[in-house]
Design a protein around this motif. Structure first.
Motif, short mmCIF file in Angstrom:
data_model
loop_
_atom_site.label_atom_id
_atom_site.label_comp_id
_atom_site.label_asym_id
_atom_site.label_seq_id
_atom_site.Cartn_x
_atom_site.Cartn_y
_atom_site.Cartn_z
N ASP A 237 0.84 -1.21 0.00
CA ASP A 237 0.00 0.00 0.00
C ASP A 237 0.86 1.25 0.00
O ASP A 237 0.35 2.36 0.09
CB ASP A 237 -0.88 0.05 1.26
N GLY A 238 2.17 1.06 -0.02
CA GLY A 238 3.07 2.21 0.01
C GLY A 238 3.28 2.75 1.41
O GLY A 238 3.85 3.81 1.60
N VAL A 239 2.84 1.98 2.42
CA VAL A 239 3.03 2.40 3.80
C VAL A 239 4.39 1.92 4.29
O VAL A 239 4.77 0.78 4.05
CB VAL A 239 1.93 1.82 4.71
N GLU A 240 5.12 2.80 4.94
CA GLU A 240 6.41 2.40 5.48
C GLU A 240 6.33 2.35 6.99
O GLU A 240 5.93 3.32 7.62
CB GLU A 240 7.50 3.38 5.02
N ILE A 241 6.71 1.19 7.53
CA ILE A 241 6.60 0.99 8.98
C ILE A 241 7.96 0.57 9.50
O ILE A 241 8.61 -0.31 8.93
CB ILE A 241 5.57 -0.13 9.29
N LYS A 242 8.38 1.19 10.59
CA LYS A 242 9.62 0.76 11.24
C LYS A 242 9.28 -0.35 12.21
O LYS A 242 8.39 -0.17 13.07
CB LYS A 242 10.24 1.94 12.01
N ALA A 243 9.95 -1.47 12.07
CA ALA A 243 9.66 -2.57 12.96
C ALA A 243 10.83 -3.53 12.99
O ALA A 243 11.67 -3.51 12.09
CB ALA A 243 8.40 -3.32 12.49
N SER A 244 10.88 -4.34 14.02
CA SER A 244 11.84 -5.44 14.01
C SER A 244 11.19 -6.56 13.20
O SER A 244 9.97 -6.59 13.04
CB SER A 244 12.12 -5.91 15.43
N LYS A 287 1.37 -7.70 -6.26
CA LYS A 287 0.84 -8.90 -6.89
C LYS A 287 1.39 -9.13 -8.29
O LYS A 287 1.78 -10.24 -8.66
CB LYS A 287 -0.69 -8.80 -6.96
N GLU A 288 1.45 -8.07 -9.08
CA GLU A 288 1.88 -8.24 -10.47
C GLU A 288 3.39 -8.47 -10.59
O GLU A 288 3.86 -8.92 -11.62
CB GLU A 288 1.43 -7.04 -11.33
N GLU A 289 4.12 -8.19 -9.52
CA GLU A 289 5.56 -8.43 -9.54
C GLU A 289 5.89 -9.87 -9.14
O GLU A 289 6.96 -10.37 -9.43
CB GLU A 289 6.25 -7.55 -8.49
N LEU A 290 4.97 -10.49 -8.40
CA LEU A 290 5.23 -11.82 -7.85
C LEU A 290 5.39 -12.85 -8.95
O LEU A 290 4.67 -12.82 -9.95
CB LEU A 290 4.06 -12.25 -6.97
N HIS A 292 4.66 -16.39 -10.49
CA HIS A 292 3.33 -17.01 -10.38
C HIS A 292 3.23 -18.04 -9.26
O HIS A 292 2.17 -18.33 -8.77
CB HIS A 292 2.93 -17.64 -11.71
N TYR A 293 4.37 -18.59 -8.84
CA TYR A 293 4.33 -19.62 -7.81
C TYR A 293 4.47 -19.05 -6.40
O TYR A 293 4.37 -19.75 -5.42
CB TYR A 293 5.43 -20.66 -8.04
N SER A 294 4.77 -17.76 -6.31
CA SER A 294 5.13 -17.23 -5.00
C SER A 294 3.95 -16.57 -4.33
O SER A 294 3.21 -15.80 -4.93
CB SER A 294 6.26 -16.22 -5.14
N SER A 295 3.76 -16.87 -3.03
CA SER A 295 2.67 -16.24 -2.31
C SER A 295 3.15 -14.98 -1.61
O SER A 295 2.35 -14.12 -1.26
CB SER A 295 2.11 -17.23 -1.28
N GLU A 296 4.44 -14.89 -1.39
CA GLU A 296 4.96 -13.70 -0.71
C GLU A 296 6.44 -13.54 -1.07
O GLU A 296 7.20 -14.50 -1.02
CB GLU A 296 4.81 -13.85 0.81
N THR A 297 6.82 -12.35 -1.46
CA THR A 297 8.22 -12.06 -1.73
C THR A 297 8.56 -10.68 -1.20
O THR A 297 7.80 -9.74 -1.37
CB THR A 297 8.52 -12.10 -3.25
N TRP A 298 9.69 -10.61 -0.53
CA TRP A 298 10.20 -9.33 -0.06
C TRP A 298 11.59 -9.11 -0.64
O TRP A 298 12.39 -10.04 -0.68
CB TRP A 298 10.29 -9.31 1.47
N ASP A 299 11.85 -7.91 -1.06
CA ASP A 299 13.20 -7.55 -1.44
C ASP A 299 13.82 -6.73 -0.33
O ASP A 299 13.15 -5.87 0.24
CB ASP A 299 13.21 -6.67 -2.71
N ALA A 300 15.10 -7.02 -0.06
CA ALA A 300 15.85 -6.10 0.80
C ALA A 300 16.50 -5.09 -0.13
O ALA A 300 17.17 -5.48 -1.08
CB ALA A 300 16.90 -6.85 1.59
N GLU A 301 16.21 -3.82 0.12
CA GLU A 301 16.76 -2.79 -0.75
C GLU A 301 17.67 -1.86 0.03
O GLU A 301 17.41 -1.57 1.20
CB GLU A 301 15.62 -1.97 -1.39
N ALA A 302 18.71 -1.42 -0.64
CA ALA A 302 19.66 -0.49 -0.02
C ALA A 302 19.65 0.81 -0.78
O ALA A 302 19.56 0.82 -2.01
CB ALA A 302 21.07 -1.10 -0.02
N LEU A 303 19.75 1.89 -0.05
CA LEU A 303 19.82 3.20 -0.68
C LEU A 303 21.28 3.51 -0.99
O LEU A 303 22.12 3.57 -0.09
CB LEU A 303 19.23 4.27 0.23
N THR A 304 21.57 3.66 -2.29
CA THR A 304 22.94 3.97 -2.71
C THR A 304 22.88 5.13 -3.70
O THR A 304 21.80 5.65 -3.96
CB THR A 304 23.58 2.77 -3.43
#
Length: 547
Positions: A237-244, A287-290, A292-304
């Motif tokens: 949703d474009g929400v950014e949350i700080k969390a462990s 959803k459209e980036e996933l 077809h076999y994946s139910s959940e994917t997260w990328d770790a991104e770094a700001l460079t």
RNA sequence: GCGAGUGUAGUGUAGCGGUAGCACAAAAGCUUCCCAAGCUUUUAACCCGGGUCCGAAUCCCGGCACUCGCACCA
């Protein structure tokens, strides 16, 4: 922090540079130089240590040349060809098969067919209605020629497949208990259409991949996700949350517990190699980036300086890989779970070997083979033989306490070269006062333990320095000796490549048997006895005092 | 792959039809008792291949590479 040109300094100091320079270079192929290779090794061993410290993780080292069937099963082979077509007026590029399918016609992956279909259906450029040009083919995997009359093989586009195809080996290694994970470090190859931006998109690259296997009924890692470090999570949703990672899982931001766990491991690794967690985030795939076999994917991104770049992907691959390898290989890649004991009736077929032998003595071998394959009839010569009469069906009661299942896979895949790029990006800085460059990487990934520097190149300072240097080499320390130029210049030289300690041999060394150790980040010095150097370098006493 | 731009010592740059200069780095020597000091000397480049021209780093064509957009990114 002032910006420093990473590529310039990497080339100049032999950290990394484009390959084949004397022949004009080749795009997307970079070499790691003397300092870069050392840093690379250390980053990789930090990663392995982080992963292997879990206990139920083991390592695998597979080949880069890959059996073609593996790639057929994984789906890579079908994507081997990319059929593209370009608008002749506005030069927008489209996938030829997509355009045809949008017209409701199932595409055939053949260049000429697609070419004809586009003409036949009168497909125009979606953007400007211009005419489309020739359908072109782009090879996405590198093939390896095996010689005349033989099908080519392919270089692996990812290291993961080796961990799926050998699943049974590892399952046995872990004494048939899930969950467990396999890790591997190695090279992969993708013929990127336009490799660009130094280490960001390469055609030959280094990966550090992990495949973890779970019982879908108990999809939990053996430990809790980390709770000691908070980082940004960017939801769809474009929400950014700080969390462990632990909080993210509890709040339902990250659905999968193991995925949250691996996020924590990734963060531990990043901070050990000097990546700034303030400039890290986890971004959930829409959803459209996933895949077809994946139910959940997260990328770790770094700001460079390239913006936010993906350095790790953590994907839920479900049972996709193992299921497909079972289908294509015909081999069992199931795991088993213990279930409450129960009795079941099982139909068994008994073959009457005597009857086969007496009825068709000359064809008995063929018939028995067919029976074992479960066939009901067989043709020998021009005679069809019904096999059912050689078989008697029985039912028997058996007690079972196991059942088969296909494990689900969660894959944290770390792109080494991008991580390396990020480490340099986050750690290259220049001094406030002088503007000189220093690479503030942690001691653990510093290319050498120390540089050994005689203050002067005379009065036996050099010979004393030499002997200290030789002695440290014998004690397995990685040290570098340098007597060229002024002392300040030499300090600076090693600041640039991230060496934390410079050991200077001065006149007091000759008198008192001690040396100064100078720290990269603070420029502070301490005096210690020559015989205490190994302990000092072994423990990194400045750790924790760094800026 | 397409479009636009760019390609000069290790790095950063000047020269833009008359045969390459500067700075830093590097090497040798002198000097120097702790943060790129100084002096002397040296090494070292026109991305590659064709063409035009008496003569090309400079102009033209092709290739390669890089940057930026487009597309691709399992």
């Amino acid at each position: 922090m002032k910006s420093v040109d990473q590529e310039e300094i990497s080339r100049r100091r032999g950290i990394y540079f484009q390959g084949f320079g004397i022949y004009g270079g080749l795009s997307g192929l970079y070499d790691y130089g003397p300092y870069g290779s050392r840093i690379k090794d250390k980053v990789i061993s930090e990663w392995k240590e982080t992963m292997l410290s879990e206990g139920n993780v083991a390592e695998f080292d597979g080949t880069t040349i890959t059996h073609t069937d593996v790639l057929k099963a994984s789906g890579h082979y079908d994507r081997f060809f990319d059929y593209s077509v370009e608008c002749e007026s506005c030069h927008t590029k489209f996938r030829a098969d997509d355009l045809v399918e949008k017209k409701g016609v199932p595409a055939v992956l053949d260049r000429q067919w697609l070419q004809d279909k586009i003409r036949e259906l009168g497909i125009k450029c979606e953007r400007c209605q211009g005419d489309l040009g020739e359908v072109k083919i782009q090879k996405l995997m590198f093939s390896v020629d095996q010689g005349e009359g033989m099908e080519p093989l392919f270089l692996r586009p990812e290291t993961a497949q080796g961990m799926f195809v050998n699943f049974k080996e590892y399952y046995r290694f872990f004494r048939e208990k899930l969950p467990f994970a396999m890790i591997t470090v190695g090279r992969g190859y993708r013929n990127e259409i336009s490799p660009r931006r130094a280490l960001y998109r390469l055609r030959e690259f280094n990966m550090m991949e992990c495949e973890s296997f779970f019982d879908p009924q108990n999809e939990m890692w053996i430990h809790d996700p980390a709770d000691d470090v908070r980082v940004a999570f960017l939801t769809t949703d474009g929400v950014e949350i700080k969390a462990s990672p632990k909080e993210a899982h509890e709040k339902g931001i990250v659905k999968s517990q193991p995925m949250a766990y691996f996020m924590g491991l990734a963060l531990r690794f990043y901070s050990r190699v000097g990546i700034d967690l303030e400039r890290m985030r986890f971004r959930k795939h829409r959803k459209e980036e996933l895949s077809h076999y994946s139910s959940e994917t997260w990328d770790a991104e770094a700001l460079t300086d390239l913006g936010w770049i993906e350095i790790t992907g953590i994907a839920h691959r479900g049972t996709y890989d193992l299921t497909n390898h079972m289908k294509h290989s015909g081999k069992d890649l199931y795991a088993q779970r213990v279930i409450p004991k129960r009795e079941v009736n099982r139909a068994i077929k008994e073959i009457d070997y005597q009857k086969v032998k007496s009825e068709s003595p000359e064809s008995s071998a063929k018939i028995i083979a067919a029976l074992k394959e479960g066939k009901t009839s067989i043709t020998i010569g021009n005679q069809v033989i019904d096999l059912n009469r050689f078989v008697t069906e029985k039912e028997e009661k058996v007690t079972i306490d196991r059942e088969d299942f296909v494990p689900v896979v969660i894959e944290p895949a770390f792109g080494f070269d991008r991580i390396f790029y990020t480490i340099l990006d986050h750690n290259l800085s220049s001094r406030e006062d002088s503007g000189y460059v220093l690479l503030k990487i942690p001691y653990t990934i510093s290319p050498y333990n120390a540089a050994i520097l005689p203050l002067m190149n005379k009065d036996d300072l050099d010979t004393k320095a030499r002997s200290i240097f030789e002695d440290l080499l014998k004690k397995k320390f990685s040290v570098i000796y340098d007597d060229a130029g002024s002392i300040g210049k030499r300090y600076s030289r090693y600041d640039e490549v991230g060496i934390v300690y410079c050991i200077t041999i001065d006149y007091d060394t000759i008198k008192g048997g001690d040396v100064t150790i100078r720290h990269r980040d603070t420029k502070e010095q301490v005096r210690i006895k020559i015989e205490d150097i190994p302990d000092y370098l072994g423990t990194d006493p400045w750790d924790g005092k760094k800026n």
